[in-house]
Design an enzyme around this catalytic site. Structure first.
Site, PDB file in Angstrom:
ATOM      1  N   ASP A  72      -8.425  13.328  11.500  1.00  0.00           N
ATOM      2  CA  ASP A  72      -8.830  11.779  12.043  1.00  0.00           C
ATOM      3  C   ASP A  72      -9.523  11.362  10.443  1.00  0.00           C
ATOM      4  O   ASP A  72      -9.299  11.588   9.747  1.00  0.00           O
ATOM      5  CB  ASP A  72      -9.449  11.908  13.132  1.00  0.00           C
ATOM      6  CG  ASP A  72      -8.993  11.938  14.318  1.00  0.00           C
ATOM      7  OD1 ASP A  72      -7.691  12.442  15.111  1.00  0.00           O
ATOM      8  OD2 ASP A  72      -9.410  11.673  14.826  1.00  0.00           O
ATOM      9  N   HIS A 217     -11.184  16.190  10.020  1.00  0.00           N
ATOM     10  CA  HIS A 217     -11.584  14.951   9.774  1.00  0.00           C
ATOM     11  C   HIS A 217     -11.082  15.317   8.937  1.00  0.00           C
ATOM     12  O   HIS A 217     -11.880  15.461   7.788  1.00  0.00           O
ATOM     13  CB  HIS A 217     -12.812  14.299   9.359  1.00  0.00           C
ATOM     14  CG  HIS A 217     -12.927  13.693  11.062  1.00  0.00           C
ATOM     15  ND1 HIS A 217     -13.481  14.754  12.047  1.00  0.00           N
ATOM     16  CD2 HIS A 217     -13.120  12.774  11.588  1.00  0.00           C
ATOM     17  CE1 HIS A 217     -13.710  14.157  13.610  1.00  0.00           C
ATOM     18  NE2 HIS A 217     -13.741  12.507  13.186  1.00  0.00           N
TER      19      HIS A 217
END
Length: 255
Positions: A72, A217
């Site tokens: 993400d 991430h």
């Protein structure tokens, strides 16, 4: 019927029973407060934990024995290219849930993701920190803005992950209206908390159980620096990672 609808009906039924049979009791207010408290806790869990599928359905597992990595909050020019290098080295495919503002600044990285066999997902245009409190119109705009941007680069996607994994009836309605499909996770790396790359790599190995979808991430240095060590250790243990066929499978599953 969603879990939220069922829970609301049960709550209304419980309140009705309390009013009907216990309203003259000295403990009526206490029982009513407990009922409201439980309802609020369940509601809060539904908002904060996407994997509960409380307001809307999300995919939180992949076909065993594979492990799927999802990233993400990118792309980030300082971290994402090296993550892509490492994934390519180990022949591992992933889903990248990109933020529109960052994708607009670095379209070449998004194109590289696609060219190297990864999937692109919609993580909204601005990753609003209060996404769960936005109106339906603003939620829809956040998703559509990024869809339009991706289409301008010949990228089509139906994959969506809400910021921070938020979920509520408004988001669920917009998701249904737009026809996007939600991808959640069942293993959280906590790479936002675990700053040491060696510790993060070991944690990721522990999380890599058959069928896992792991949240990472690609804008974090520790995620970048732990990835090669993690994939080496995981493969030594015989862990199988998603390939292009797995990604095709998960895409077909949600269509």
């Amino acid at each position: 019927m969603t879990k939220h609808t069922i829970n609301t009906l049960l709550f209304a039924l419980n309140v009705g029973v309390l009013v009907l049979f216990l309203r003259s009791s000295d403990h009526f207010i206490l029982f009513l407060s407990i009922a409201f408290g439980i309802f609020f806790l369940v509601l809060s869990a539904g908002v904060l934990f996407l994997r509960f599928n409380y307001f809307m359905k999300s995919i939180v597992t992949i076909e065993k024995p594979a492990v799927l990595l999802t990233f993400d909050d990118g792309p980030n020019p300082e971290t994402t290219p090296m993550i892509l290098d490492t994934l390519k080295k180990h022949e591992v495919k992933a889903i990248f849930f990109v933020i529109g503002k960052k994708a607009m600044e670095h379209p070449e990285i998004v194109q590289r993701m696609l060219l190297e066999g990864h999937r692109i997902g919609n993580h909204t245009f601005s990753h609003h920190p209060m996404f769960a409190l936005l109106s339906g119109k603003k939620v829809k705009n956040e998703i559509q803005q990024l869809q339009t941007l991706l289409k301008s680069h010949a990228i089509q996607t139906t994959l969506f992950r809400p910021p921070i994994g938020y979920s509520n009836p408004i988001i669920a309605r917009v998701v249904k209206d737009l026809g996007v499909k939600v991808i959640g996770w069942n293993q959280r790396s906590y790479d936002t908390v675990v700053k040491n790359p060696m510790k993060l790599a070991k944690r990721l190995v522990r999380l890599s159980k058959p069928g896992s979808i792991i949240l990472l991430h690609d804008n974090l240095v520790q995620s970048r620096d732990s990835l090669d060590r993690y994939l080496n250790e995981a493969k030594e243990k015989g862990i199988i990672f998603a390939n292009e066929q797995h990604l095709i499978g998960i895409t077909n599953e949600i269509n």
